[in-house]
Design a protein around this motif. Structure first.
Motif, PDB file in Angstrom:
ATOM      1  N   ASN A 197      96.245 -18.307 -54.578  1.00  0.00           N
ATOM      2  CA  ASN A 197      97.068 -19.368 -55.177  1.00  0.00           C
ATOM      3  C   ASN A 197      98.427 -19.506 -54.506  1.00  0.00           C
ATOM      4  O   ASN A 197      99.285 -20.254 -54.975  1.00  0.00           O
ATOM      5  N   ALA A 198      98.638 -18.768 -53.396  1.00  0.00           N
ATOM      6  CA  ALA A 198     100.004 -18.689 -52.851  1.00  0.00           C
ATOM      7  C   ALA A 198     100.448 -19.911 -52.059  1.00  0.00           C
ATOM      8  O   ALA A 198     101.636 -20.092 -51.825  1.00  0.00           O
ATOM      9  N   GLY A 199      99.502 -20.730 -51.594  1.00  0.00           N
ATOM     10  CA  GLY A 199      99.924 -21.984 -50.949  1.00  0.00           C
ATOM     11  C   GLY A 199     100.264 -21.867 -49.477  1.00  0.00           C
ATOM     12  O   GLY A 199      99.715 -21.038 -48.770  1.00  0.00           O
ATOM     13  N   VAL A 200     101.257 -22.662 -49.103  1.00  0.00           N
ATOM     14  CA  VAL A 200     101.480 -23.021 -47.696  1.00  0.00           C
ATOM     15  C   VAL A 200     101.903 -21.834 -46.825  1.00  0.00           C
ATOM     16  O   VAL A 200     102.578 -20.918 -47.267  1.00  0.00           O
ATOM     17  N   ARG A 215     105.481 -13.054 -46.484  1.00  0.00           N
ATOM     18  CA  ARG A 215     105.128 -13.416 -45.118  1.00  0.00           C
ATOM     19  C   ARG A 215     103.810 -14.176 -45.184  1.00  0.00           C
ATOM     20  O   ARG A 215     102.768 -13.588 -45.481  1.00  0.00           O
ATOM     21  N   LYS A 216     103.873 -15.472 -44.933  1.00  0.00           N
ATOM     22  CA  LYS A 216     102.719 -16.349 -45.067  1.00  0.00           C
ATOM     23  C   LYS A 216     102.091 -16.080 -46.431  1.00  0.00           C
ATOM     24  O   LYS A 216     102.775 -15.730 -47.383  1.00  0.00           O
ATOM     25  N   HIS A 217     100.804 -16.225 -46.539  1.00  0.00           N
ATOM     26  CA  HIS A 217     100.151 -15.820 -47.771  1.00  0.00           C
ATOM     27  C   HIS A 217      99.296 -14.591 -47.502  1.00  0.00           C
ATOM     28  O   HIS A 217      98.254 -14.393 -48.077  1.00  0.00           O
ATOM     29  N   HIS A 218      99.770 -13.800 -46.518  1.00  0.00           N
ATOM     30  CA  HIS A 218      99.077 -12.557 -46.183  1.00  0.00           C
ATOM     31  C   HIS A 218      99.750 -11.399 -46.920  1.00  0.00           C
ATOM     32  O   HIS A 218     100.860 -11.536 -47.423  1.00  0.00           O
TER      33      HIS A 218
END
Ligand code: NCD
Length: 355
Positions: A303-306, A2-5
């Motif tokens: 580093n997870a991005g978009v 879920r998102k980069h959360h």
């Protein structure tokens, strides 16, 4: 993801969280290799509730990665005391920091904050709901100390109703095979039904019992927990529950020699200090694994991005009936319900939608 959360460990696939636990173990074995990995990055720790280990292990993690830390641990020293709402605080802080770790007393607060955060937001505990980074810590501990996480009999003892560490851990361990959960609590503090449903749906098994002594001989892992005083409606109700379970050396006489005793800490009196010297007691080591788990998580999320939209649910014109849900505490939030196991649940706090 879920998102980069990281709001709930189930935002990650099992493969993703195992990559994080493997990275944590690599960091533990060669910390110098990672000493500059977050040079120039800033972690904000926003702790609206007391914490020693979680807050300090996040701070230690970022500092050991070469980054810096800002934040508060007493919201009364921030603009929260002037009446600033959660969303405004997150909007501002996420413009200052590269990543946020937030603990909040209200269930679903982390998901609410993530909707307004420009940077990754990590749930460091939202009321009695979830605590995914403690679970990552627990998984790193079990992977390091036991290896294979399948086919374990794990006893969870104490406040199974309000203990967010227990809730997150059950959600994660239900992804493994041949797990048997022994749920040891008083009648007043049993595990909420939705977590039992998760175990059932995973084809793992559980039993409920009220005697730690009766359960002891079967256990591979014993996860002791504190009675969560701050979640009780009155001191009287808390007093009826405290001191029911106290692990002492004599209760361990029937335990397996290879038993692992975990506790997210802090302990009050549920483990006698004489147990600390028993080689099966690994809770202080577990707290140290928490730093490596959080180092690995920070690196992964940075580093997870978009990003993708955070909320999946819709309101159906209904409101969550859980008074401890963030939607009943931060009135500008829209309700959102998602279908799970044939029932609608509040997307923030997981409470079932009661019509
Ligand atoms: C736990 C928590 O805050 O939920 N502690 C922690 O994060 N290590 C457990 C507790 O407070 O009892």
């Amino acid at each position: 993801m879920r998102k980069h959360h990281l709001i709930d460990l189930n935002d990650l696939t099992k493969t993703q969280w195992e990559q994080i636990t493997e990275l944590a173990i690599r960091i533990k074995n060669s910390p110098d290799k990672y000493a500059d990995s977050c040079r120039g990055k800033i972690l904000a720790t926003l702790f609206y509730e007391p914490s020693t280990r979680t807050q300090m292990s996040f701070q230690t993690a970022m500092l050991r990665l070469g980054g810096s830390v800002i934040g508060f641990d007493n919201p009364q020293n921030s603009s929260v005391s002037k009446g600033e709402n959660l969303v405004d605080t997150i909007t501002i802080v996420s413009g200052y920091a590269d990543i946020i770790a937030m603990r909040h007393p209200v269930e679903g607060a982390a998901l609410a904050g993530a909707q307004y955060s420009r940077c990754p937001l990590i749930n460091a505990g939202d009321g009695g709901h979830l605590h995914p980074t403690q679970t990552l810590t627990d998984l790193v501990t079990l992977a390091s100390e036991i290896g294979d996480l399948n086919h374990l009999t794990i006893g969870l003892c104490g406040d199974l109703k309000n203990g967010r560490t227990v809730h997150s851990l059950i959600k994660a361990l239900s992804h493994y095979k041949g797990m048997h959960f022994v749920l040891i609590s008083t009648d007043a503090l049993t595990l909420p039904d939705r977590f039992k449903e998760i175990i059932r749906a995973s084809s793992n098994t559980y039993e409920e019992c009220c005697s730690l002594e009766d359960a002891m001989s079967s256990l591979d892992v014993l996860y002791m927990t504190r009675i969560q005083k701050e979640r009780f409606a009155s001191e009287k109700l808390y007093n009826e529950q405290k001191n029911v379970y106290i692990l002492t050396p004599d209760k361990l006489t029937s335990a397996k020699p290879e038993l692992k005793i975990l506790h997210p800490l802090p302990r009050v009196d549920e483990i006698a200090m004489e147990v600390d010297n028993d080689p099966r007691a690994i809770y202080f080591r577990q707290a140290r694994y928490g730093v490596y788990a959080r180092m690995a998580l920070i690196l992964t999320l940075l580093n997870a991005g978009v990003s993708e939209p955070v909320l999946k649910g819709i309101s159906h014109g209904q409101h969550c009936k859980n008074p401890r849900c963030v939607t009943n505490n931060e009135p500008y939030l829209k309700s959102a319900f998602v279908m799970d196991g044939g029932l609608f649940h509040c997307e923030y706090c997981d409470a079932p939608l009661l019509l």
